[in-house]
Design a protein around this motif. Structure first.
Motif, mmCIF file in Angstrom:
data_model
loop_
_atom_site.group_PDB
_atom_site.id
_atom_site.type_symbol
_atom_site.label_atom_id
_atom_site.label_comp_id
_atom_site.label_asym_id
_atom_site.label_seq_id
_atom_site.Cartn_x
_atom_site.Cartn_y
_atom_site.Cartn_z
ATOM 1 N N SER A 110 0.846 -1.204 0.000
ATOM 2 C CA SER A 110 0.000 0.000 0.000
ATOM 3 C C SER A 110 0.872 1.241 0.000
ATOM 4 N N LEU A 111 0.228 2.333 -0.228
ATOM 5 C CA LEU A 111 0.990 3.574 -0.357
ATOM 6 C C LEU A 111 1.676 3.930 0.952
ATOM 7 N N THR A 112 0.950 3.827 2.068
ATOM 8 C CA THR A 112 1.545 4.200 3.354
ATOM 9 C C THR A 112 2.735 3.303 3.668
ATOM 10 N N ASP A 113 2.603 2.064 3.332
ATOM 11 C CA ASP A 113 3.731 1.171 3.580
ATOM 12 C C ASP A 113 4.936 1.555 2.741
ATOM 13 N N GLN A 114 4.649 1.894 1.502
ATOM 14 C CA GLN A 114 5.757 2.322 0.637
ATOM 15 C C GLN A 114 6.435 3.556 1.208
ATOM 16 N N LEU A 115 5.621 4.489 1.656
ATOM 17 C CA LEU A 115 6.194 5.719 2.210
ATOM 18 C C LEU A 115 7.004 5.408 3.459
#
Lengths: 248, 355, 399
Positions: free
Chosen positions: C8-13
């Motif tokens: 997910s995006l938050t994980d990527q960030l």
């Protein structure tokens, strides 16, 4: 770069050759703008229109009135009354100038050893500043040919200041835009006073402001004659200015 | 050229109102700032030509710098009409005033290098030969316009200062009157060579009747001033001495009265054509009357001073005074004294009317 | 390589942030330094334009209206276009040895152009009007207008290309890249045209500058590729692999070739100036023996052209260390070149020929601290963004 050789040949007509030759030998090498060739205006202007791009040259003077100024430099005495008048009428700040008197010393000259040359925005017919402005904050008025400023659009990139061959423009902090001479349009011409402040203030009748498209106007008569030399500054830039200089 | 160098270091004349700012490349001269800034006038470029100060400074321009710009008509139109600079700058004597504008007009904010000292002669000789006066400008550090052109035309030899002008309110004597500057009485202060009283004879009157005056015989302590110019003007022939002046204490008779010098009774001391005086006074006067004549003898009256009777009531000219007996009774003429009190009464006819 | 779609995006960030913070003290110090420079630059710029006024804060004047900030803008956008062109050699024109460096080059192209925009934004008196009136009242004869529009398009296309590259969609990215390079070359030509189409400025006028900028762009782009790639490998604490070495050698040789071109152009430029008009001759004199002599001979010629050329020719690009030094010299001295070019075009007064007192001397310009800090702000933005980019985008080193 080829400097104006093609237009001169194009302007040649049998009855015009001698007049062109005469003008060839003007000492200072500063040439008349191409608006007048001694023969008929129409032939000169239409010939010029063939050479220069942009198609802003009509077969007659395109503006009505076609404002211009004739500056008779032999009469200028450097009193700077024109500068004072300009500053007070147009609220020019102290760090800038719209018109200036330049002084040239020639110690080896016989007789008169100095010269005063007034300079201002030349209200060119093909203005480099108008071409360069990215947001059309400066434009040539369609009716009277004055190069105007639209202060609200100016982004202050100053490319017009770099483009101007006559150092006529400066950034005015108070207006938040570039400022330059507008022939007193905002302060006088648009309010019915048919003369610029500098021209009126001059005690020696150096600046003659008028309508070049009107044959009865004084500037028309001053420019359209061959006895006294008439020239413009920096003709080689191709800006086709509307300020004519003459002596006599 | 050499003169200019000398004069530049001479005592400077003070030009009121002239700005003197030293600047590089600035011009020397007079900088006019009205009605426009600025116009330069340089004496140096005008003094090389063959004309003198008087060419301009005899009405065209004041000799005080910047005076011209105080006039309201100090404008180009006046020049075109021949006023101010236009008197010469008309295109004939010099370049026309409506050409080469920037030759004189310096523009705004021009600076003046230093005071310009125009050329003038430090020492001027007034008059020729021995009688001349050596005038030194150095000793007169006033401004030019205190003397020029009101008192002296600024051209050597133009003014002739004569003896008659001494003491009048002209030339040097407007100041050298003893108040503003030393009085002119001491000739050697100004005259290079000692000035002596003129020799020779000065004749008062003409022909035989003339009185010959010699300065050699007159050397009063006060010098020339004793007689000149109050009693006698310096001009020859100006003095007219009347018969009556002999008694009025005028001219010669200020001194030649009974007290100071020989009284004038000795007529032929001055009037050489007259007979030597008789003792006792002049001749007998004959009055012709309807009765017997009256012979008046001055000798009988010699103890009196002349001015008792002369000029009033008796004019000193023969026959001028009319003798009327009726008036004498009233105290006129002889009756002034011959009234019985001072002298015998006029009633005693025979004392006068006789053979 | 991680399958990006799976996280997910938050994980990527979060993982990106973790990579940044684990960069080590040297990395974090430089990152902080760059960040401070960036903030300082912005602060100085805002203070200059909106508080003190550019007339006092910047060294520009009526006679010299364009100076260090315009030169810096030109510097950054030329590097950007150069990076775009060098990267296009790899994955658009398919030259194999240029492919390993392509991805990073695209990112750097976007970053440097943002630096350029930052610097010019702090130079303009009224930048917010630009956004409005560029669209409301365009002037199609204005080089600046075209440059603004074309660079905007180019940036968008480059961002799209980069995203596509990160998503491994090579063919799509090649299309975007191709369009990007087209717009880029058109834009850089207009940058040259900003100066070159001013007939009144004889030192600038003519067809030389647009052509020169292209050559210089390729040179600076290849130098930047070498420079940033080497630093990137230090940041990643990875040794340079064989492929990368070969790639760098190829890029270095390209840099050497472009140096030869730039040297040739410069020589003929200087020679032609001697027979130009008065203005050109005086500028030539200023460069050779006047105010610009030190800048010209020491920085532009010796350090910026001759020495890097010798270094690159002698090693034939094989030595990464030598190439790195040469690249640094090229980039730094290119900045001086831009500054000299911009200022020298304005030193001869417009009324010089009249021979008047007021314009009897050459105009002078000296940069102020405000201008220098804005430049450093641009450098800071590029540096910080690059350092962050190395950590955030893990796969930059791969083809």
């Amino acid at each position: 770069m080829p400097k104006e050789q093609a237009p001169d040949r194009l302007l040649e007509k049998p009855e015009n050759i001698s007049e062109l030759d005469r003008r060839e030998f003007l000492k200072m090498g500063l040439w008349i703008t191409g608006a007048f060739a001694g023969g008929s205006i129409f032939s000169a202007v239409s010939a010029a229109a063939k050479v220069f791009p942009h198609d802003t040259y009509a077969a007659k003077y395109p503006y009505k009135p076609h404002y211009c100024m004739v500056i008779r430099v032999d009469r200028c005495i450097g009193c700077q009354l024109c500068m004072d008048a300009c500053v007070s009428v147009n609220d020019v700040p102290s760090y800038g100038w719209r018109t200036k008197i330049l002084e040239r010393q020639a110690p080896k000259a016989i007789g008169q050893k100095r010269e005063f040359v007034p300079v201002l925005c030349n209200q060119c017919n093909d203005p480099p500043c108008v071409r360069a402005c990215p947001v059309t904050a400066t434009y040539k008025d369609r009716k009277n040919g004055i190069v105007m400023m639209d202060n609200k659009k100016c982004i202050g990139c100053k490319i017009c200041m770099a483009a101007c061959p006559y150092d006529a423009r400066y950034y005015c902090e108070e207006k938040g835009a570039i400022d330059k001479c507008d022939f007193c349009f905002e302060t006088r011409l648009s309010r019915g006073i048919n003369n610029t402040a500098c021209s009126e203030a001059c005690p020696a009748d150096v600046r003659v402001f008028g309508d070049l498209s009107d044959p009865k106007d004084r500037v028309y008569k001053l420019v359209h004659q061959l006895q006294k030399p008439v020239w413009v500054l920096k003709k080689e830039t191709g800006a086709k200015p509307n300020i004519f200089y003459m002596k006599g | 050229m050499r003169n200019r160098l000398i004069f530049i270091f001479s005592l400077p004349f003070i030009f009121a109102g002239m700005s003197a700012v030293a600047a590089d490349g600035a011009t020397k001269g007079i900088l006019y700032t009205k009605p426009l800034e600025s116009v330069i006038f340089s004496h140096a470029s005008h003094a090389q030509k063959e004309f003198s100060c008087a060419t301009c400074h005899s009405g065209l321009f004041e000799m005080k710098a910047m005076e011209a710009q105080k006039n309201k008509d100090f404008i180009m139109d006046s020049l075109y009409k021949g006023k101010y600079c236009g008197a010469c700058h008309d295109g004939k004597k010099a370049f026309a005033a409506d050409t080469q504008c920037a030759r004189c007009h310096l523009g705004f904010g021009a600076k003046l290098a230093a005071e310009e000292v125009p050329l003038f002669k430090k020492n001027v000789k007034l008059g020729k030969s021995a009688k001349g006066v050596a005038f030194s400008h150095d000793k007169h550090p006033q401004s030019c316009h205190s003397c020029h052109p009101s008192l002296f035309v600024p051209k050597e030899g133009a003014d002739k200062v004569r003896m008659a002008d001494h003491g009048r309110d002209r030339y040097c004597f407007t100041c050298h009157d003893g108040e503003k500057a030393f009085a002119w009485g001491d000739c050697s202060r100004c005259h290079t060579e000692p000035v002596s009283a003129p020799g020779g004879v000065i004749n008062f009157g003409q022909g035989k009747k003339a009185v010959a005056f010699r300065h050699e015989t007159h050397k009063p302590k006060g010098g020339c001033k004793e007689c000149h110019p109050k009693l006698f003007s310096f001009t020859k022939g100006a003095a007219k001495i009347d018969f009556d002046d002999h008694l009025r204490q005028k001219s010669c008779f200020v001194c030649h009265t009974k007290k100071n010098a020989t009284a004038f009774y000795d007529c032929n001391r001055c009037h050489t054509d007259k007979k030597p005086p008789k003792l006792g006074g002049p001749d007998t006067l004959t009055y012709k009357t309807t009765m017997q004549n009256v012979y008046f003898h001055h000798e009988s009256h010699s103890e009196f001073a002349c001015n008792l009777c002369h000029p009033a009531p008796f004019a000193m000219k023969k026959g001028k005074t009319k003798m009327v007996m009726a008036e004498m009774f009233k105290g006129k003429t002889c009756g002034l004294c011959h009234n019985g009190k001072m002298a015998f009464h006029v009633r005693q006819c025979a004392r006068c009317h006789k053979q | 390589m991680e399958a990006l779609e799976n996280l997910s995006l938050t994980d990527q960030l979060k993982s990106a942030a973790a990579r940044v913070l684990s960069g080590g003290p040297v990395y974090l110090t430089f990152l902080g330094l760059m960040g401070i420079l960036f903030i300082a630059g912005v602060a100085f710029g805002i203070h200059s334009v909106y508080i003190e006024g550019s007339r006092h804060a910047y060294g520009t004047s009526r006679e010299v209206p364009l100076a260090m900030l315009i030169a810096t803008y030109a510097f950054f956008v030329i590097i950007s276009t150069g990076l775009c062109m060098v990267s296009s050699i790899g994955h658009i024109f398919g030259v194999a040895s240029f492919q390993p460096i392509a991805k990073r080059a695209v990112l750097l192209s976007v970053i440097t152009i943002c630096s350029g925009f930052l610097v010019i934004g702090l130079e303009l008196e009224n930048p917010f009007r630009l956004a409005i009136y560029l669209f409301l009242s365009p002037n199609f004869t204005s080089n600046i207008w075209w440059m603004g529009v074309l660079y905007s398009f180019e940036v968008v296309l480059l961002i799209i290309e980069f995203i596509l590259l990160m998503l491994d969609r090579h063919r799509a990215s090649a299309v975007a890249g191709f369009l990007g390079i087209i717009f880029g070359i058109a834009a850089i030509s207009n940058l040259g045209g900003v100066f070159a189409m001013l007939n009144g400025r004889e030192f600038w006028y003519g067809s030389y500058l647009p052509i020169f900028f292209i050559a210089s762009a390729v040179l600076m782009g290849s130098a930047a590729v070498v420079f940033f790639t080497v630093i990137a490998h230090w940041v990643r604490r990875e040794p340079l692999g064989e492929a990368i070495r070969d790639s760098l050698a190829a890029v270095s040789r390209l840099a050497g070739l472009m140096l030869a071109v730039v040297i040739f152009l410069t020589v003929w430029r200087m020679v032609t100036l001697t027979v130009g008009g008065t203005h050109e001759f005086m500028v030539c004199k200023a460069f050779v023996s006047g105010a610009f002599a030190f800048n010209f001979w020491v920085y532009e010629v010796a350090l910026g052209m001759i020495i890097p050329f010798i270094l690159l020719v002698l090693t034939r690009g094989r030595s990464v260390g030598v190439s790195f030094v040469a690249a640094f010299l090229i980039i730094f001295c290119a900045f001086i070149m831009r500054l000299d070019m911009v200022v020298a075009g304005q030193i001869v007064p417009m009324y010089w020929e009249l021979g008047v007192k007021e314009y009897s001397r050459l105009n002078a310009y000296a940069p102020t601290w405000h201008e220098i800090f804005v430049v450093l702000g641009g450098v800071g933005l590029s540096g910080a963004a690059f350092l962050l980019g190395e950590k955030v985008f893990d796969s930059l080193g791969e083809a």
